[in-house]
Each structure stands twice: as C-alpha cells, then as structure tokens.
Motif scaffolding. Sequence first.
Motif: not given
Length: 308
Positions: A19, A22, A48, A62, A66, A69-70
């Motif tokens: 986290r 990122l 990732i 998780e 992630c 989101e990316w």
Amino acid sequence: IKDAAALMVGEGHNMQNLRATLAYNRADLARREPKKRLAVLNTTQGYIEQQLGVGDGASRVELLLCLGEWSELKAELLGAEGDEEGRVEALRIAFGSFGGEGQGASEGRERGHSSSGNGAGSSIRLASMCDRMLASWEEEQKGSAPLPFEPTLPAAAVAVMVVEHTLKGLNEDEASSRTARGTLPRLLDLIRRYPEARQPFVAGTAASPSWLFLRWTGQMMAVLDRDEGDAVVPALERMAKDFPSALRYPLRISLENLEGASAEQRTVKLKQLLAHRTTDAFVSALEGLNHPEIWLCDCIKAIQKMFV
C-alpha cells in the motif's frame, strides 16, 4: 519502484509495504509527463500481476483490488490520450479484478472466517467503479449499448451490480458502510431508471439493519407514488416497526404531496404502524390553530375540487 518491489518480495508480500509503494507511485504520477505516467502504471501493474501468481487468501484479494485501481487509472490516462483500444483493455482488467475474481476471492476469505482486514471494502470499491463506468457510458451512449469491454453486459446489468454491491458494503468495515450509506439517493435514481435493479434493492435493504436508512427517510418516502415505490416499502415498514417516532413526521409531510391510488395502497400499513392516538390528537389540534378566513378559503377550494 523496482527497489520497493524487491523489498516486498523479500518480506512475503507485506500488504502494508504494498500500500505504501502504491501510494507513493500514485502521488508520483502527478509530477510526471503523460508518457512517463503510463510507464509508472505499467511497471506497477506488472509487479502486482507478478505477485498474483504466488499470492493467496487475503493477500490475493488485496492484490486484485490494487490491480483494479491501477487499471482504472491507466484507462483514464489512455482515454485522455485517445487510445480507445488500450482504454477498453484496461477497463476490462479493472472490471475483472474488482468483479468476478476479486469478489470470488473475497467471498472465499469470508467463508474461511479470516480475521485479516485485507480486502475489506471490496464490495463498495466494485460498486464505485461500476457506477463510474455506468455514468460515463450513459453519457456517451445514453445507456442503450453494452459496455465496450464486455458486449454481453448491458447498462441495466451494471446498474444491478452497483445496487447489489453498494448494499453489501453496508455490512463491511466502518469506512465502507459509511460510504455506502451516503450513496442511497444514487441507488434510488438507479431503481427508477432500471427496473431490473428493484428486486436486488429489496433484497439488499432486507439484509441490512434498518437504522442505516434513517438518514434518507424523506427521500425514500418521496418515491412512494412512483413506479419504483414498491421497492422501498419493505425497508420503510421495517423502519416504522423499529423507530416509529423517527418516521411519523416524515410520513405526515410526505402524505400531503403523494398522489395516486398506488401511493395510497403502499402507505396503508405504514399508517397503521405509525398510528399513535396521543400524537395524532396533538397534531390535529395544532392544525386547527389557524385564522378563520384561511380555513374558509381551504374549504371553498376543497368544495371546488369536488365539482371539477
């Protein structure tokens, strides 16, 4: 980025380090030129995806979130540069990460009764992404066509996902629940425009404590005379049983503006649940505190309506 990735690999996919890395990369994007931003996104996304090959359980949830989101950030950047093909592919990856894969991993973690907080908020994050895509696609296509990256998924199906996963978010962690509670007016708008989302709304509200909807009592009562009114009745009736004092005033105000036989039918049980002899007598007495000439005008208008 590579140094941070090596550190995380050495520490066994430490989610806190992931986290932090990122978050740094996200902040670093604002200081870079468009091409360099894309390079950062590609590098981080590649890392990732690499970790997904060895991650499991809560860490996999998780990582999927992630990645979603990316990929969404990447789609936004590619769209701004006019690369529609790349944008569609990035959206497809984001949707898959937040959706089928991420939800499946999250549900598996929940069935395993894991105490880890990783992956918390997966439902509300999926709902938020779907809502953003739906709003963008409606603006471009007026909601008449399927999403660009999934031809079998029409706008109505995405609206159902927004409703279902937002209401699931009510029962997740505190931050997700707070976010989900604030989006109820948006859900009311979706069930108005997409009838397919009404039954999921009924099921989702039934699975959540009634106090979560008290904030939006007025908005829910305002739709009782519309087509989607049946979808809010069960939740309102539960609230009337659990918190009658909180609903008496909003119902009385709403009844003055509701029209049609359907609204009358939907409020029959609500009136019974909220009936209170002392309170009703007091309100009736207050309504009588008025100037005689105003009463006369109201009576004349009522008589005129009878003959129209």
